[in-house]
Design an enzyme around this catalytic site. Structure first.
Site, PDB file in Angstrom:
ATOM      1  N   LEU A 208      -0.988  17.308  60.695  1.00  0.00           N
ATOM      2  CA  LEU A 208      -1.791  16.161  60.282  1.00  0.00           C
ATOM      3  C   LEU A 208      -1.818  15.093  61.373  1.00  0.00           C
ATOM      4  O   LEU A 208      -0.794  14.792  61.978  1.00  0.00           O
ATOM      5  CB  LEU A 208      -1.202  15.578  58.998  1.00  0.00           C
ATOM      6  CG  LEU A 208      -1.913  14.366  58.384  1.00  0.00           C
ATOM      7  CD1 LEU A 208      -3.312  14.742  57.916  1.00  0.00           C
ATOM      8  CD2 LEU A 208      -1.081  13.810  57.227  1.00  0.00           C
TER       9      LEU A 208
ATOM     10  N   SER B 177       4.338  21.320  61.153  1.00  0.00           N
ATOM     11  CA  SER B 177       3.967  20.518  59.998  1.00  0.00           C
ATOM     12  C   SER B 177       2.822  21.199  59.224  1.00  0.00           C
ATOM     13  O   SER B 177       2.924  22.373  58.879  1.00  0.00           O
ATOM     14  CB  SER B 177       3.605  19.098  60.442  1.00  0.00           C
ATOM     15  OG  SER B 177       3.550  18.213  59.358  1.00  0.00           O
ATOM     16  N   GLN B 178       1.719  20.508  58.970  1.00  0.00           N
ATOM     17  CA  GLN B 178       0.617  21.137  58.246  1.00  0.00           C
ATOM     18  C   GLN B 178       0.054  22.327  59.010  1.00  0.00           C
ATOM     19  O   GLN B 178      -0.568  23.216  58.417  1.00  0.00           O
ATOM     20  CB  GLN B 178      -0.497  20.135  57.958  1.00  0.00           C
ATOM     21  CG  GLN B 178      -1.543  20.685  56.984  1.00  0.00           C
ATOM     22  CD  GLN B 178      -2.745  19.781  56.810  1.00  0.00           C
ATOM     23  OE1 GLN B 178      -2.894  18.776  57.512  1.00  0.00           O
ATOM     24  NE2 GLN B 178      -3.622  20.118  55.879  1.00  0.00           N
TER      25      GLN B 178
ATOM     26  N   ASP C 239      14.413   4.489  69.405  1.00  0.00           N
ATOM     27  CA  ASP C 239      13.206   5.260  69.114  1.00  0.00           C
ATOM     28  C   ASP C 239      12.583   4.727  67.823  1.00  0.00           C
ATOM     29  O   ASP C 239      13.082   4.985  66.730  1.00  0.00           O
ATOM     30  CB  ASP C 239      13.581   6.738  68.961  1.00  0.00           C
ATOM     31  CG  ASP C 239      12.376   7.646  68.802  1.00  0.00           C
ATOM     32  OD1 ASP C 239      11.299   7.136  68.436  1.00  0.00           O
ATOM     33  OD2 ASP C 239      12.505   8.855  69.039  1.00  0.00           O
TER      34      ASP C 239
ATOM     35  N   ASP D 281      13.707  15.803  57.306  1.00  0.00           N
ATOM     36  CA  ASP D 281      13.451  15.304  58.665  1.00  0.00           C
ATOM     37  C   ASP D 281      12.632  14.015  58.671  1.00  0.00           C
ATOM     38  O   ASP D 281      12.119  13.596  59.699  1.00  0.00           O
ATOM     39  CB  ASP D 281      12.752  16.378  59.506  1.00  0.00           C
ATOM     40  CG  ASP D 281      11.364  16.747  58.995  1.00  0.00           C
ATOM     41  OD1 ASP D 281      10.858  16.084  58.057  1.00  0.00           O
ATOM     42  OD2 ASP D 281      10.765  17.699  59.539  1.00  0.00           O
TER      43      ASP D 281
ATOM     44  N   HIS E 187      11.218  14.964  62.288  1.00  0.00           N
ATOM     45  CA  HIS E 187       9.944  15.678  62.201  1.00  0.00           C
ATOM     46  C   HIS E 187       9.173  15.674  63.520  1.00  0.00           C
ATOM     47  O   HIS E 187       8.484  16.653  63.839  1.00  0.00           O
ATOM     48  CB  HIS E 187       9.087  15.048  61.101  1.00  0.00           C
ATOM     49  CG  HIS E 187       7.921  15.881  60.678  1.00  0.00           C
ATOM     50  ND1 HIS E 187       8.063  17.021  59.915  1.00  0.00           N
ATOM     51  CD2 HIS E 187       6.578  15.752  60.908  1.00  0.00           C
ATOM     52  CE1 HIS E 187       6.875  17.549  59.678  1.00  0.00           C
ATOM     53  NE2 HIS E 187       5.956  16.806  60.278  1.00  0.00           N
TER      54      HIS E 187
ATOM     55  N   ASP F 262      10.710  15.016  66.569  1.00  0.00           N
ATOM     56  CA  ASP F 262      11.552  15.620  67.603  1.00  0.00           C
ATOM     57  C   ASP F 262      11.184  17.081  67.827  1.00  0.00           C
ATOM     58  O   ASP F 262      11.264  17.583  68.951  1.00  0.00           O
ATOM     59  CB  ASP F 262      13.034  15.566  67.194  1.00  0.00           C
ATOM     60  CG  ASP F 262      13.620  14.174  67.233  1.00  0.00           C
ATOM     61  OD1 ASP F 262      13.054  13.305  67.914  1.00  0.00           O
ATOM     62  OD2 ASP F 262      14.659  13.961  66.573  1.00  0.00           O
TER      63      ASP F 262
ATOM     64  N   HIS G 250       8.672  14.779  70.709  1.00  0.00           N
ATOM     65  CA  HIS G 250       8.264  13.377  70.808  1.00  0.00           C
ATOM     66  C   HIS G 250       9.486  12.490  70.576  1.00  0.00           C
ATOM     67  O   HIS G 250       9.911  12.282  69.442  1.00  0.00           O
ATOM     68  CB  HIS G 250       7.163  13.057  69.793  1.00  0.00           C
ATOM     69  CG  HIS G 250       5.830  13.590  70.187  1.00  0.00           C
ATOM     70  ND1 HIS G 250       5.061  13.019  71.172  1.00  0.00           N
ATOM     71  CD2 HIS G 250       5.139  14.680  69.758  1.00  0.00           C
ATOM     72  CE1 HIS G 250       3.940  13.714  71.322  1.00  0.00           C
ATOM     73  NE2 HIS G 250       3.970  14.732  70.480  1.00  0.00           N
TER      74      HIS G 250
ATOM     75  N   ARG H 266      11.790   7.279  75.303  1.00  0.00           N
ATOM     76  CA  ARG H 266      12.565   7.344  76.536  1.00  0.00           C
ATOM     77  C   ARG H 266      13.896   6.621  76.338  1.00  0.00           C
ATOM     78  O   ARG H 266      13.953   5.512  75.819  1.00  0.00           O
ATOM     79  CB  ARG H 266      11.785   6.699  77.676  1.00  0.00           C
ATOM     80  CG  ARG H 266      12.438   6.833  79.042  1.00  0.00           C
ATOM     81  CD  ARG H 266      11.496   6.361  80.130  1.00  0.00           C
ATOM     82  NE  ARG H 266      10.296   7.186  80.172  1.00  0.00           N
ATOM     83  CZ  ARG H 266       9.272   6.962  81.001  1.00  0.00           C
ATOM     84  NH1 ARG H 266       9.307   5.922  81.825  1.00  0.00           N
ATOM     85  NH2 ARG H 266       8.218   7.755  80.987  1.00  0.00           N
TER      86      ARG H 266
END
Length: 293
Positions: A17, A83-84, A217, A238, A260, A262, A266, A269
């Site tokens: 999504l 995911s989706q 993060d 997650d 979710h 990770d 993503h 930094r």
């Protein structure tokens, strides 16, 4: 060139999504396609709607699989859906199993998302709030697709939300049960109709104080907040998908210390994770190769 993950069939990375293939230099599967390519894999990222139901996205994916087969001469493909994207991949494998060598679910809501349930409850069907929210999120989805160079993709955020709730996925599973466990928290069949099924996912572990640099993060912090919306899989999720809800086929592992986002690499930094998400994809490509896929 390293050919350690040169799988027999091409790998397609299927986004979830609000996903996209790339926007400028930013990839949804961050650094993953490049890493697989460098290890010898043939990898493609199909162009599908950022927000729509599983069947609509699946029909788009199926069309591109047919095109890819003509272009590269591949008989079948390996689908890895995040995911989706996992539900999208499952749909295609169910209706055209002869084209699919494997389906891998990464953080996939294969039994629905409790977060989607809460969002669905927040909006009364047919009321103004739902209409406005649906219009805004559909417009956002169209904006993402336009930024990625695909402005004509159909978007419907309300259909996407309904497709991700526990009830929505239960209806989907009644039609397309391939790879599902027969008991909560178990594994599903590793192979159905000659399609191999795999899954992996993560959970948010530990306290905020134990996470040190991960607190830098902002997306991870948001997912920690979303954890409070879960009731069945409290502290076993997650941030978007519950651990056992993610199970499909051969469960490689469902409690990696990853949220979710990770699992598509993503991370802000400066944040730290004990698991390198990119390595999970490389290891899995090796697994597919060893299975003759």
């Amino acid at each position: 060139m390293d050919d350690s993950v040169n799988t027999r069939y091409p790998i397609l990375l299927v986004h979830g999504l609000f996903g996209f293939d790339r926007i400028g230099s930013h990839h949804y599967f961050h650094g993953i396609k490049q890493a697989l390519n460098e290890c010898g894999a043939s990898v493609f990222v199909p162009i599908i709607s950022a927000a729509n139901d599983n069947e609509a996205r699946g029909d788009q994916l199926l069309k591109q699989i047919h095109n890819l087969r003509r272009q590269v001469g591949a008989q079948r493909v390996n689908l890895i859906g995040h995911s989706q994207g996992a539900l999208t991949a499952r749909y295609v494998a169910a209706i055209a199993p002869e084209l699919i060598a494997s389906v891998t679910s990464v953080s996939g809501p294969n039994h629905g998302s409790e977060l989607a349930d809460r969002l669905r409850l927040a909006f009364v069907p047919g009321r103004l709030g739902e209409t406005v929210a649906a219009a805004l999120t559909t417009s956002f989805s169209a904006f993402l697709s336009a930024l990625s160079g695909h402005p004509r993709l159909p978007q419907n955020a309300l259909n996407a939300l309904n497709a991700l709730t526990t009830d929505g996925v239960a209806a989907f599973n009644r039609q397309y049960p391939q790879g599902l466990p027969d008991r909560w928290g178990g594994m599903g069949p590793a192979q159905v109709n000659a399609v191999h099924y795999y899954s992996w996912s993560g959970i948010i572990k530990g306290s905020r104080l134990a996470e040190s640099l991960n607190l830098l993060d902002p997306l991870h912090n948001a997912l920690r907040v979303f954890d409070s919306f879960f009731t069945r899989e409290t502290r076993e999720n997650d941030g978007m998908v519950g651990r056992f809800s993610s199970h499909l086929g051969q469960v490689i592992r469902s409690d990696y210390p990853l949220d979710h986002l990770d699992t598509i690499n993503h991370m802000a930094r400066g944040s730290r994770r004990r698991i390198n998400p990119v390595e999970l994809y490389i290891e899995h490509a090796k697994r597919l190769k060893e299975a003759g896929l």
